[in-house]
Design an enzyme around this catalytic site. Structure first.
Site, mmCIF file in Angstrom:
data_model
loop_
_atom_site.group_PDB
_atom_site.id
_atom_site.type_symbol
_atom_site.label_atom_id
_atom_site.label_comp_id
_atom_site.label_asym_id
_atom_site.label_seq_id
_atom_site.Cartn_x
_atom_site.Cartn_y
_atom_site.Cartn_z
ATOM 1 C CE1 TYR A 193 55.237 52.120 15.399
ATOM 2 C CE2 TYR A 193 54.636 54.375 15.926
ATOM 3 C CZ TYR A 193 54.361 53.174 15.293
ATOM 4 O OH TYR A 193 53.213 53.056 14.549
ATOM 5 C CG ASP B 61 50.861 55.916 14.828
ATOM 6 O OD1 ASP B 61 50.214 56.896 14.431
ATOM 7 O OD2 ASP B 61 51.809 55.413 14.206
ATOM 8 C CE LYS C 27 45.419 41.785 23.644
ATOM 9 N NZ LYS C 27 44.011 41.439 23.765
ATOM 10 C CG ASP D 21 41.921 43.401 22.400
ATOM 11 O OD1 ASP D 21 41.877 43.991 23.502
ATOM 12 O OD2 ASP D 21 42.032 42.167 22.309
ATOM 13 C CG ASP E 69 45.895 57.347 12.010
ATOM 14 O OD1 ASP E 69 46.309 58.309 12.683
ATOM 15 O OD2 ASP E 69 46.348 57.055 10.884
#
Ligand code: ATP
Length: 324
Positions: free
Chosen positions: A119, A221, A165, A197, A225
């Site tokens: 981002y 993020d 990751k 993951d 959610d």
């Protein structure tokens, strides 16, 4: 002393839920509120999604309460987070008694890196066929996040889990992982780590295995959610963008264009963000009163349609104020 809070309702249901949070804050403390514009509506009017006076107000106040911005979200929220020099986005995801949740045992706080990763804004269109994105990870930002996580654990006890990751993004997530684990070791804070993951599966199957989760920006993020889905939806999740001196509080949800204007938005996410704001400003008792009122109203109703009820935003506001 009266604290001044900058208030930016923004677009869509931001206009409906932020006033509820303001009236709740007004009930529990001495605050002065100064309202400013940002988002699609002001862009349509003036050509600017984030007017200079709004940005200046945020830079000059200890705390800001923000609702949501629509199409202009990236032009509003990223500069606003920068305006408070926010280095961590705190996103608690907890299930509430009385609310139908997929996983009622969920009680996780996500500590999301808030300045870099994918981002950071370095995207390029190099040809008709090729676009690229540069991912930014620094030792300093990763260590600062880890210091915050260690303080957070010191306040409440427990340990934190780092989600990353690093097995694939060896350089960027490798650096993130190493910096965070180094700080935790220096501070003597117990940690665990998980591949992000695998975390997505594990948190669905066994959310109580996690308490505090430290993540890079995009992962935080998405995964928070996902956790919203486990606890009853986006209408419940608050967040805080914390900087060294200033902070900005906002619901995790966006403008909810599908229900905007109908008066049925759930104000709980924004009211809970206001409770975090209260705490940040040192009004711990006020924050606790707001949290208690939210708990009671969620348990006993009234509830908005996203939680299976038929109440309006105003009904929930009245119930919260009655409890207070
Ligand atoms: P945006 O583009 O502004 O992010 P969106 O629709 O993509 O908007 P959200 O605003 O987060 O994303 O909404 C996702 C879904 O969750 C929508 O169906 C919306 O109605 C619902 N939702 C989000 N917030 C609330 C809320 N406070 N009360 C009720 N429903 C909500």
């Amino acid at each position: 002393m009266t604290d001044t809070i900058t208030v930016i309702p923004g677009d869509g249901i931001g206009q409906e839920v932020v006033p509820v949070a303001v009236s709740v804050l007004d009930e529990v403390g001495e605050f002065a509120f100064e309202e400013y514009d940002a988002g699609d509506a002001v862009q349509a009017e003036t050509g600017e999604a984030l007017p200079a006076e709004t940005r200046r107000a945020v830079e000059g106040s200890d705390a800001t309460l923000f609702g949501a911005a629509g199409e202009t979200a990236a032009d509003v929220i990223l500069p606003l987070r920068a305006a408070v020099e926010s280095f961590v986005n705190v996103r608690p995801a907890r299930a509430y008694p009385g609310v139908d949740a997929l996983r009622p045992e969920t009680d996780i706080v996500f500590l999301r890196e808030n300045t870099e990763g994918v981002y950071a804004g370095h995207e390029n269109r190099l040809s008709d066929d090729l676009s690229t994105l540069t991912r930014v990870v620094t030792d300093s930002a990763s260590r600062r996040l880890a210091e915050f996580a260690c303080d957070y654990v010191a306040d409440g006890g427990g340990e934190f889990t780092v989600a990353h990751k690093a097995n694939v993004m060896r350089e960027t997530d490798g650096r993130f992982r190493e910096a965070v684990l180094d700080v935790a070791e220096e501070r003597g804070v117990p940690t665990d780590e998980v591949l992000m993951d695998a975390f997505a599966t594990q948190v669905c199957l066994s959310p109580s295995a996690f308490d505090i989760v430290v993540c890079p920006n995009l992962a935080g993020d998405v995964l928070s959610d996902l956790a919203a889905g486990l606890v009853g939806g986006l209408g419940l999740l608050p967040s805080a963008n914390i900087g060294e001196e200033r902070a900005l509080f906002e619901p995790v949800h966006g403008t909810a264009p599908d229900i905007a204007g109908e008066g049925v938005a759930n104000p709980v996410a924004t009211v809970s963000s206001a409770a975090m704001c209260c705490e940040f400003l040192g009004h711990d008792e006020g924050a606790e009163r707001v949290r208690q009122a939210v708990l009671e109203v969620l348990a006993d109703g009234p509830r908005t349609p996203d939680l299976g009820g038929e109440a309006t935003t105003e009904d929930v506001e009245r119930a919260l104020l009655d409890r207070l």
